[in-house]
Design an enzyme around this catalytic site. Structure first.
Site, mmCIF file in Angstrom:
data_model
loop_
_atom_site.group_PDB
_atom_site.id
_atom_site.type_symbol
_atom_site.label_atom_id
_atom_site.label_comp_id
_atom_site.label_asym_id
_atom_site.label_seq_id
_atom_site.Cartn_x
_atom_site.Cartn_y
_atom_site.Cartn_z
ATOM 1 N N ASP A 1 0.782 -1.136 0.108
ATOM 2 C CA ASP A 1 0.010 -0.074 -0.012
ATOM 3 C C ASP A 1 0.886 1.283 0.055
ATOM 4 O OD1 ASP A 1 -2.310 1.605 0.095
ATOM 5 O OD2 ASP A 1 -2.008 2.097 2.322
ATOM 6 N N SER A 2 0.463 2.309 -0.398
ATOM 7 C CA SER A 2 1.057 3.552 -0.505
ATOM 8 C C SER A 2 1.434 3.823 1.026
ATOM 9 C CB SER A 2 0.250 4.706 -1.049
ATOM 10 O OG SER A 2 -1.196 4.730 -0.321
ATOM 11 N N CYS B 1 -3.757 -1.122 -2.181
ATOM 12 C CA CYS B 1 -4.078 0.280 -2.378
ATOM 13 C C CYS B 1 -5.063 0.440 -3.504
ATOM 14 C CB CYS B 1 -2.715 1.066 -2.627
ATOM 15 S SG CYS B 1 -2.938 2.742 -2.973
ATOM 16 N N GLU C 1 -6.065 9.007 9.331
ATOM 17 C CA GLU C 1 -4.715 8.979 9.983
ATOM 18 C C GLU C 1 -4.210 9.583 11.053
ATOM 19 O OE1 GLU C 1 -1.199 9.063 7.473
ATOM 20 O OE2 GLU C 1 -2.053 7.433 6.025
ATOM 21 N N CYS D 1 -11.089 3.078 -1.132
ATOM 22 C CA CYS D 1 -10.249 3.529 -0.371
ATOM 23 C C CYS D 1 -9.561 2.797 0.735
ATOM 24 C CB CYS D 1 -10.222 5.156 -0.459
ATOM 25 S SG CYS D 1 -8.675 5.857 0.394
ATOM 26 N N HIS E 1 -8.173 3.871 3.513
ATOM 27 C CA HIS E 1 -8.459 4.458 4.744
ATOM 28 C C HIS E 1 -9.801 4.570 5.099
ATOM 29 C CE1 HIS E 1 -4.686 5.618 3.837
ATOM 30 N NE2 HIS E 1 -4.485 6.515 5.034
HETATM 31 N N1 DGL Z 1 -3.989 3.679 -0.265
HETATM 32 C C1 DGL Z 1 -4.716 4.808 -0.935
HETATM 33 C C2 DGL Z 1 -5.927 4.099 -1.574
HETATM 34 O O1 DGL Z 1 -6.437 3.230 -1.259
HETATM 35 C C3 DGL Z 1 -5.150 6.049 -0.157
HETATM 36 C C4 DGL Z 1 -3.886 6.899 0.284
HETATM 37 C C5 DGL Z 1 -3.225 7.603 -0.648
HETATM 38 O O2 DGL Z 1 -3.743 8.417 -1.379
HETATM 39 O O3 DGL Z 1 -2.006 7.236 -1.103
HETATM 40 O O4 DGL Z 1 -6.501 4.580 -2.350
#
Ligand code: DGL
Length: 276
Positions: A13-14, A76, A156, A193, A195
């Site tokens: 993931d990012s 992600c 977050e 997403c 989050h």
């Molecule tokens: N992990 C990203 C997603 O699921 C969200 C956070 C980001 O923008 O890097 O789209």
């Protein structure tokens, strides 16, 4: 020699958001060894251009693949939407699974009236990948997307409920779910997403209890299990699997915010700092 089925499932993931997928996979498949990489140095991906997202994702995935993995899960949504075919080409024959198709399939199944709203980052919504994936399964469905950029830093920060979160959610969603609309009201909301599952209760409160909320973390874990079974790669060990975390920046912060997403403590000793 190590059996392939004992190799870890690599989850990318990012940042820390993909830990919602990590948690769902760990719950469903407790015998599996899990290796997670969060590219916190480059977060957010969701406001970046497609080429940048593909470049970052390929680099991050290489680190995981070099450590040895039997499957790569792109946890992600933004990276899945932009880079899944590039990853599948680059690392074939390694199975590479994204979060988008399982979420889209679950939404297509869940909706009764075919009115579906997808919320995600700017990059995911503007690329239209969710909208297209749902349309492939249910062409008559009307799918509307909305970028909810502020939900990422709010989650977050640990702001998951309360008037502030609900106000922001109303600002993003009111026009789509307004009861005075002439068109039928959407009956399904897709959390596109990583989050957003943290905001589930606030979102359910804002859209109403009758709206089905699809969380792609749970549907992806189910899909991962199906793929491993199909490819005869399930770890049959009786012992609980191991877990290891890699991050590209600030392991202390990763431990702190990661614990929120995992819903249980993440120890600093489990986290390794890596460079891409
Ligand atoms: N992990 C990203 C997603 O699921 C969200 C956070 C980001 O923008 O890097 O789209």
């Amino acid at each position: 020699m190590q059996n392939v089925s004992q190799l870890p499932i690599a989850i990318f993931d990012s940042g820390v958001g993909g830990l919602t997928v990590f948690k769902a996979v760990g719950r469903r498949l407790p015998a599996e060894n899990l290796l997670y990489l969060g590219d916190t140095a480059r977060l957010p991906y969701g406001t970046k251009g497609r080429d940048t997202i593909v470049r970052y994702t390929l680099r991050a995935a290489r680190i995981l693949v070099e450590r040895g993995a039997k499957m790569l899960v792109v946890a992600c949504n933004t990276a899945t939407a932009a880079a899944l075919p590039a990853l599948q080409r680059e690392f074939a024959p390694l199975p590479v699974v994204g979060v988008l198709e399982p979420g889209a399939a679950a939404a297509a199944r869940a909706s009764r009236n075919g009115e579906i709203v997808v919320i995600a980052t700017e990059a995911t919504i503007s690329g239209g990948a969710y909208q297209e994936a749902i349309a492939r399964i249910r062409p008559e469905a009307r799918v509307r997307g909305r970028a909810c950029t502020l939900f990422v830093p709010m989650a977050e920060e640990g702001w998951m409920e309360g008037p502030l979160v609900e106000d922001v959610a109303r600002r993003y969603l009111d026009d789509l779910f307004s009861p005075v609309m002439t068109a039928p009201r959407p009956d399904t909301l897709v959390l596109g997403c990583t989050h957003f599952p943290l905001l589930l209760r606030a979102l359910q409160h804002v859209v109403g209890p009758e709206v089905v909320i699809v969380d792609s973390a749970a549907t992806t874990a189910e899909f991962v299990e199906g793929e491993l079974r199909r490819q005869n790669l399930l770890n049959r060990s009786e012992v609980g699997g191991s877990r290891r975390f890699l991050t590209t920046d600030n392991p202390d912060r990763f431990a702190r915010t990661g614990s929120l997403f995992l819903g249980s403590p993440l120890r600093r000793s489990e986290i390794e700092l890596v460079d891409l």
